[in-house]
Write a protein that holds these residues in place. Structure first.
Motif: not given
Length: 426
Positions: A61-65, A248-251, A372-373, A377-378
């Motif tokens: 997940p971290i690499l994809s984000r 977005a961060m919470l989601f 920026t959004m 997400f990341a």
């Protein structure tokens, strides 16, 4: 807020129906390729074939984000300077295809896929793919903002979602089950090849957009830190964006446990590799159902309501997975696919949040706001390796319930978001 539909010259929409068709077709082809690399099922299964460790799944997940957020942020200013946006869309699709074509050759040449260097190399290739994907999605959002009016973007989401699901499921039923069932994981040679070809075709489709050249403002030189400073300025000064960014961060924290749903099914509930195809199909069919439903809500009532409905549903997904694994449900392995039905909401909600972002500003600032959004997400994914390690150290229920509560908080916070289309400040 600026009214996009009136701030753009009429010629932007002269070929809107054709461009809707082309962009929907491009989305469909991407979805067909994407079902062969789903992050909740197929990619964790590949990692288990290489390593099988929770920490390595935790890196996915971290690499994809990071790939889908940092490169787009750095590229946003250059994309804004392009007078024709379909060319970056094509080139980044090629960039998505190449890593999987390389993986296909490597997998074909290797008999032992558990050699020490295969794990790190796979993660590097995975990151390169998602870097290209991030810029591709930024280019798609930008050209959508240029060529499609706000109240038709939900229709584009719906058409691409439902047709993409139909053709993706047909492709999966035709080939995927046989390929992932091959001994010694040999079938992934064909899975990766299919991915690469599909992404390449999607790039070629994007060249068919009817797009007039904008007057380019030129590319100004800037320091590497400047895009990050600009992103912070957007987040700090634009209250409407800041509220949406926090939601977005919470989601997106829900994705921290995405690679572990597959592990939970196979190692706790007792499913088999034969169930993988069922999960993939369930998730993709659900995307096809949710896309037109949330798209219709977004076009008629605004993206805020669509986001709110989706977040409340997503918040229950980890709890449902835990209930299936609790042992209280007989034949849980036969019904665990229902978890993946809810997981199908995630990509639809991400697109809906990005569509919401497009309505906060005029077209000239779309690349900056979209990128920026994507940083929003990341940000939660800095915790992804920790969550992966926790899956090995503590009861799995704790991380699952934790992300469910975070998403629920995000759903409640949508009541504080504005609805720019109707100039309604919540």
């Amino acid at each position: 807020m600026e009214d996009e539909a009136h701030s753009q010259p009429p010629q932007q929409f002269r070929h809107e129906n054709w461009n809707l068709f082309v962009l929907a077709l491009q989305s469909v082809v991407l979805r067909v390729g994407w079902i062969f690399k789903t992050e909740s099922v197929i990619m964790p299964y590949v990692v288990d074939a290489i390593s099988g460790s929770g920490w390595m799944r935790g890196w996915l997940p971290i690499l994809s984000r990071i790939g889908q957020s940092v490169p787009p942020l750095i590229y946003a200013e250059r994309l804004r300077s392009h007078s024709i946006k379909k060319y970056p869309l094509f080139l980044t699709a090629v960039g998505m295809a190449v890593p999987f074509l390389i993986l296909s050759v490597l997998w074909w040449r290797l008999e032992d896929r558990q050699v020490a260097w295969m794990g790190p190399l796979f993660l590097v290739i995975y990151f390169i793919f998602f870097s290209a994907t991030g810029v591709n999605q930024l280019a798609f959002g930008t050209i959508q903002g240029k060529l499609v009016r706000p109240n038709r973007r939900g229709a584009l989401l719906g058409i691409g979602g439902i047709l993409g699901s139909i053709f993706a499921v047909i492709a999966a039923l035709t080939w995927l089950q046989d390929w992932i069932s091959m001994p010694n994981y040999d079938g992934f040679t064909w899975v990766f090849l299919f991915n690469g070809v599909a992404f390449l075709v999607a790039g070629l489709v994007s060249l068919c957009c009817s797009e007039h050249a904008e007057e380019s403002s030129g590319l100004t030189s800037y320091k590497m830190i400047e895009p990050f400073a600009n992103a912070w300025t957007v987040f700090r000064t634009d209250q409407a964006f800041r509220r949406a960014g926090i939601v977005a961060m919470l989601f997106i924290s829900s994705l921290l446990v995405f690679p572990h749903y597959q592990w939970l099914g196979m190692n706790v509930i007792g499913t088999s590799s034969n169930d993988l195809i069922v999960w993939v199909i369930a998730q993709n069919i659900s995307v096809g159902i949710y896309s037109p439903l949330l798209g219709a809500v977004a076009d008629r009532f605004g993206n805020r309501l669509a986001i709110r409905i989706g977040l409340f549903a997503v918040s229950f997904t980890p709890v449902i997975a835990i209930l299936f694994a609790s042992g209280y449900f007989p034949d849980a392995e036969k019904w665990y696919w229902m978890t993946f039905v809810l997981l199908g909401l995630t990509p639809v909600l991400m697109r809906t949040i990005l569509n919401y972002t497009l309505e906060l500003v005029g077209p000239d600032r779309h690349p900056q706001y979209l990128s920026t959004m994507r940083i929003c997400f990341a940000i939660p994914f800095v915790f992804s390796p920790l969550v992966g390690a926790l899956m090995d150290w503590i009861p799995y229920e704790i991380p699952f319930i934790g992300v469910g509560l975070l998403v629920l908080t995000g759903a409640l916070m949508t009541f504080r978001m504005s609805e720019p289309r109707f100039s309604d400040d919540a």
